[in-house]
Design an enzyme around this catalytic site. Structure first.
Site, PDB file in Angstrom:
ATOM      1  N   ARG A 124       0.813  -1.220   0.000  1.00 39.43           N
ATOM      2  CA  ARG A 124       0.000   0.000   0.000  1.00 39.43           C
ATOM      3  C   ARG A 124       0.844   1.266   0.000  1.00 39.43           C
ATOM      4  O   ARG A 124       0.524   2.259   0.663  1.00 39.43           O
ATOM      5  CB  ARG A 124      -0.959   0.004   1.207  1.00 39.43           C
ATOM      6  CG  ARG A 124      -1.868  -1.192   1.284  1.00 39.43           C
ATOM      7  CD  ARG A 124      -2.799  -1.302   0.091  1.00 39.43           C
ATOM      8  NE  ARG A 124      -3.519  -2.554   0.124  1.00 39.43           N
ATOM      9  CZ  ARG A 124      -3.123  -3.662  -0.501  1.00 39.43           C
ATOM     10  NH1 ARG A 124      -2.029  -3.656  -1.239  1.00 39.43           N
ATOM     11  NH2 ARG A 124      -3.812  -4.770  -0.412  1.00 39.43           N
TER      12      ARG A 124
ATOM     13  N   GLU B 207      -4.062   5.515   7.004  1.00 43.26           N
ATOM     14  CA  GLU B 207      -3.890   5.098   5.615  1.00 43.26           C
ATOM     15  C   GLU B 207      -4.193   6.235   4.636  1.00 43.26           C
ATOM     16  O   GLU B 207      -3.485   6.410   3.651  1.00 43.26           O
ATOM     17  CB  GLU B 207      -4.791   3.893   5.321  1.00 43.26           C
ATOM     18  CG  GLU B 207      -4.817   3.442   3.885  1.00 43.26           C
ATOM     19  CD  GLU B 207      -3.528   2.771   3.459  1.00 43.26           C
ATOM     20  OE1 GLU B 207      -3.203   2.831   2.259  1.00 43.26           O
ATOM     21  OE2 GLU B 207      -2.843   2.200   4.316  1.00 43.26           O
TER      22      GLU B 207
ATOM     23  N   SER C  20     -10.152   1.524   4.626  1.00 38.53           N
ATOM     24  CA  SER C  20      -9.418   1.196   5.856  1.00 38.53           C
ATOM     25  C   SER C  20      -8.678   2.446   6.326  1.00 38.53           C
ATOM     26  O   SER C  20      -7.800   2.946   5.616  1.00 38.53           O
ATOM     27  CB  SER C  20      -8.434   0.059   5.604  1.00 38.53           C
ATOM     28  OG  SER C  20      -9.126  -1.127   5.257  1.00 38.53           O
TER      29      SER C  20
END
Length: 378
Positions: A166, A370, A250
């Site tokens: 990510r 995130e 998320s």
């Protein structure tokens, strides 16, 4: 490019926070996007580009700069140098899920497990999007981008983007400087051509998600339908009628910690080893080589641990809300912070800090956000 009356960012982001910026531009072609960036860079204005708004957490105060909306679309099919494959060059503003649907309909495999991920194609390499064991780095060939204050666009191979879990050199992590401040103009993927015969699903994580027990080929359309249904059950598929989908996905990253730290956590906490670098090269000068290579020191391994498990086991359950707050944990997914109805960025931030403090108090780990934060501090 077109300068428009600024739109409140709460109307353009999935978490639904943020006031109107001072200035807003729209770019519908690559040329317009490059012109808009050059104009902003020449003027020295603060700026950021906005695609689908699905990975942004924007503050309540108006952004004192220019927001450039990337509205470019289009897919070009190109030959692949590899037999049985095809390349797709896709404009940055194109909807990611529309691209997946396009590929699945034509029997092009490699991104079907990422069905339903919100946002645009240009944002996908920035955070190396993935789901159920499938990541864009597996099919990404190159991107066309333009670096801040550079006059010309450049084609950059995927290997130069620093792709990791990510992340990439293009992503702005909270509290860290961006590795490369650039804007993606287009993305090129290399996909397998399966036709109507379907494909054998190999990845164990995806096989578990699909409930597969044998290794018979399955249609890509079937995989997509199952993934979309699974994401909907978790509130991770955008739905105007479902407050659980008013989120940035998320909100916290899974924590990556040394093995010794992971060993202090309860054994039931889900964890996954982080693959070591197997390409490390040891150079031994010839004048000191006597026929034996030194045994390399084994670096301490890294382990990825479940942020969702840490949150729920620190006493914060799905659906949790602070008193008098309009922000809350999703009722379906502990990692998603949601806007339950006109919540301010301050309310979402208060909830995020509470979650961080609870996990830190219980397990000594500080969860990192995130999304990209604009005008917000945690």
């Amino acid at each position: 490019m077109t300068e428009i009356d600024p739109i409140a960012l709460r109307e353009l982001t999935t978490l639904r926070t943020g006031a109107a910026p001072r200035r807003m531009l729209e770019a519908s072609t690559t040329t317009e996007l490059i012109d808009a960036l050059r104009e902003v860079w020449t003027g020295g204005d603060d700026w950021f580009v906005l695609g689908g708004g699905s990975n942004l957490f924007v503050g309540d105060e108006p952004f004192d700069g220019t927001v450039i909306r990337v509205l470019t679309t289009g897919i070009d099919e190109l030959p692949s140098p590899h037999e049985g494959r095809i390349r797709l060059r896709v404009q940055a503003g194109h909807s990611w899920d529309d691209l997946v649907a396009y590929a699945v309909e034509r029997g092009y495999a490699g991104i079907e497990a990422m069905s339903g991920i919100p946002g645009t194609v240009g944002a996908a390499p920035v955070q190396n999007v993935g789901a159920y064991g499938q990541e864009i780095q597996e099919t990404l060939v190159e991107v066309e981008l333009i670096d801040e204050h550079d006059s010309d666009a450049a084609v950059v191979p995927a290997a130069d983007l620093g792709l990791g879990f990510r992340t990439s050199v293009l992503k702005h992590h909270y509290g860290e400087a961006q590795g490369r401040r650039a804007v993606i103009l287009s993305v090129t993927l290399d996909l397998a051509v399966t036709g109507d015969g379907g494909r054998v699903v190999r990845g164990e994580q995806l096989r578990r998600a699909l409930g597969l027990e044998d290794y018979e080929p399955v249609p890509l359309s079937w995989v997509r339908e199952r993934i979309l249904a699974t994401r909907a059950m978790k509130g991770m598929l955008l739905d105007e009628a479902d407050p659980d989908t008013r989120s940035a996905g998320s909100f916290f990253q899974n924590a990556i910690v040394p093995e010794r730290v992971a060993g202090t956590l309860p054994p039931e906490c889900p964890r996954w080893p982080v693959e070591p670098d197997l390409d490390t090269v040891t150079v031994i000068p010839l004048d000191s080589y006597y026929g034996l290579s030194p045994r390399p020191d084994r670096p301490e391994g890294l382990v990825k641990v479940s942020a969702a498990w840490l949150i729920e086991n620190s006493g914060i359950r799905k659906g949790f809300k602070l008193p008098r707050s309009r922000a809350g944990i999703s009722t379906k997914h502990a990692l998603a912070l949601t806007n339950r109805g006109d919540a301010t960025a301050a309310e979402v931030g208060e909830l995020a800090r509470f979650v961080q403090s609870r996990v830190h108090a219980e397990y000594g780990l500080l969860l990192q956000p995130e999304p990209v934060l604009v005008g917000v501090d945690l």
